[in-house]
Write an enzyme that holds these catalytic residues in place. Structure first.
Site, PDB file in Angstrom:
ATOM      1  N   GLU A 146       0.816  -1.223   0.000  1.00 15.83           N
ATOM      2  CA  GLU A 146       0.000   0.000   0.000  1.00 15.83           C
ATOM      3  C   GLU A 146       0.847   1.268   0.000  1.00 15.83           C
ATOM      4  O   GLU A 146       1.569   1.537   0.957  1.00 15.83           O
ATOM      5  CB  GLU A 146      -0.931   0.029   1.210  1.00 15.83           C
ATOM      6  CG  GLU A 146      -1.811   1.272   1.216  1.00 15.83           C
ATOM      7  CD  GLU A 146      -2.857   1.266   2.307  1.00 15.83           C
ATOM      8  OE1 GLU A 146      -3.891   1.930   2.136  1.00 15.83           O
ATOM      9  OE2 GLU A 146      -2.640   0.616   3.345  1.00 15.83           O
ATOM     10  N   GLU A 240     -12.337   2.146   4.156  1.00 20.46           N
ATOM     11  CA  GLU A 240     -11.401   2.422   5.247  1.00 20.46           C
ATOM     12  C   GLU A 240     -11.453   3.924   5.489  1.00 20.46           C
ATOM     13  O   GLU A 240     -10.785   4.702   4.810  1.00 20.46           O
ATOM     14  CB  GLU A 240      -9.979   2.000   4.884  1.00 20.46           C
ATOM     15  CG  GLU A 240      -9.002   2.230   6.031  1.00 20.46           C
ATOM     16  CD  GLU A 240      -7.548   2.152   5.595  1.00 20.46           C
ATOM     17  OE1 GLU A 240      -6.738   1.599   6.350  1.00 20.46           O
ATOM     18  OE2 GLU A 240      -7.232   2.670   4.508  1.00 20.46           O
TER      19      GLU A 240
END
Length: 264
Positions: A146, A240
């Protein structure tokens, strides 16, 4: 494409009740904290069997970053990540989300002088990814690398940064997770970056431009979802985000409805 979620403060604490809540709310999957999965593996299996809500991925739940400045902490983190991968294998989860680091250092805020060279950063992250690539192969899972924005990490900020590690090291079990919030800060254009890296994107995180719930800010989700459709993305879109509003639970459910509408 299906929509998943991470945990929220207003979700039930009890694991089985949590999964029932996700089922009733209309989520397609759950991105679980890695430590919660490892420590309560049997209970998670039972909750999945009862509700049909799958554990899609794990995020967090380990102590130590793949690019950690402290070698002992980096190695401890890798050992915990392997445990999480082994637990994911047992529940059919796709893989684990890992940034290079979070909140460890940034060139954008004082002191602005890293304790390690850029070559040292790359060596540490590469060493970790080679280890995790093998662990993922052995467990039939995937490492989702990520990129974070420049204020949260100094090593991997764009999809192209993540891609360079995968290509240079010929990693077979590492993919890119594209996070709309971080991309909104770092990429020139979200849809273009998604398209350019379509062959390596394996997972997606969703939040609006200010990190709050999708639909409450300025990101054009439908435009980017359409791009993903055209490029054949079939993975999960996992929320998220922070939630703001007088009724966070209602706002979160409204965000889910907004995302489902944007997918049409």
């Amino acid at each position: 494409m299906k929509i998943g979620t991470q945990n929220q403060a207003f979700f039930p604490e009890d694991i089985k009740e949590k999964f029932r809540y996700l089922q009733e709310a209309g989520f397609d999957g759950f991105e679980i904290d890695g430590k919660l999965l490892v420590d309560h593996l049997d209970e998670v299996k039972e909750a999945m069997a009862e509700t049909g809500v799958p554990v899609t991925t794990a995020c967090g739940g380990y102590n130590g970053w793949i690019g950690d400045f402290i070698e002992e902490r980096r190695e401890n983190g890798l050992a915990e990540m392997r445990q999480i991968l082994e637990a994911l294998q047992q529940v059919g989860g796709k893989g684990i989300v890992v940034p290079a680091a979070w909140g460890m250092f940034t060139y954008r805020l004082p002191p602005m002088q890293s304790p390690r060279s850029q070559a040292g950063d790359r060596k540490a992250v590469t060493k970790s990814l080679l280890y995790l690539d093998k662990a993922a192969e052995e467990t039939g899972t995937t490492i989702f690398l990520e990129p974070l924005n420049r204020y949260q990490d100094h090593m991997i900020n764009t999809l192209a940064d993540a891609r360079s590690y995968i290509e240079e090291n010929q990693l077979k079990n590492v993919k890119i997770i594209a996070d709309f919030y971080h991309m909104n800060i770092e990429e020139d254009e979200i849809s273009e970056a998604l398209h350019e890296n379509r062959d390596l994107i394996g997972h997606i995180h969703l939040a609006d431009n200010h990190r709050y719930q999708p639909g409450s800010g300025s990101i054009d989700f439908k435009k980017h979802f359409d791009r993903l459709k055209q490029d054949g993305y079939e993975g999960f879109l996992t929320i998220e985000c922070r939630v703001r509003g007088n009724d966070p639970e209602a706002e979160y459910k409204r965000a889910l409805a907004f995302l489902k509408e944007s997918l049409r």
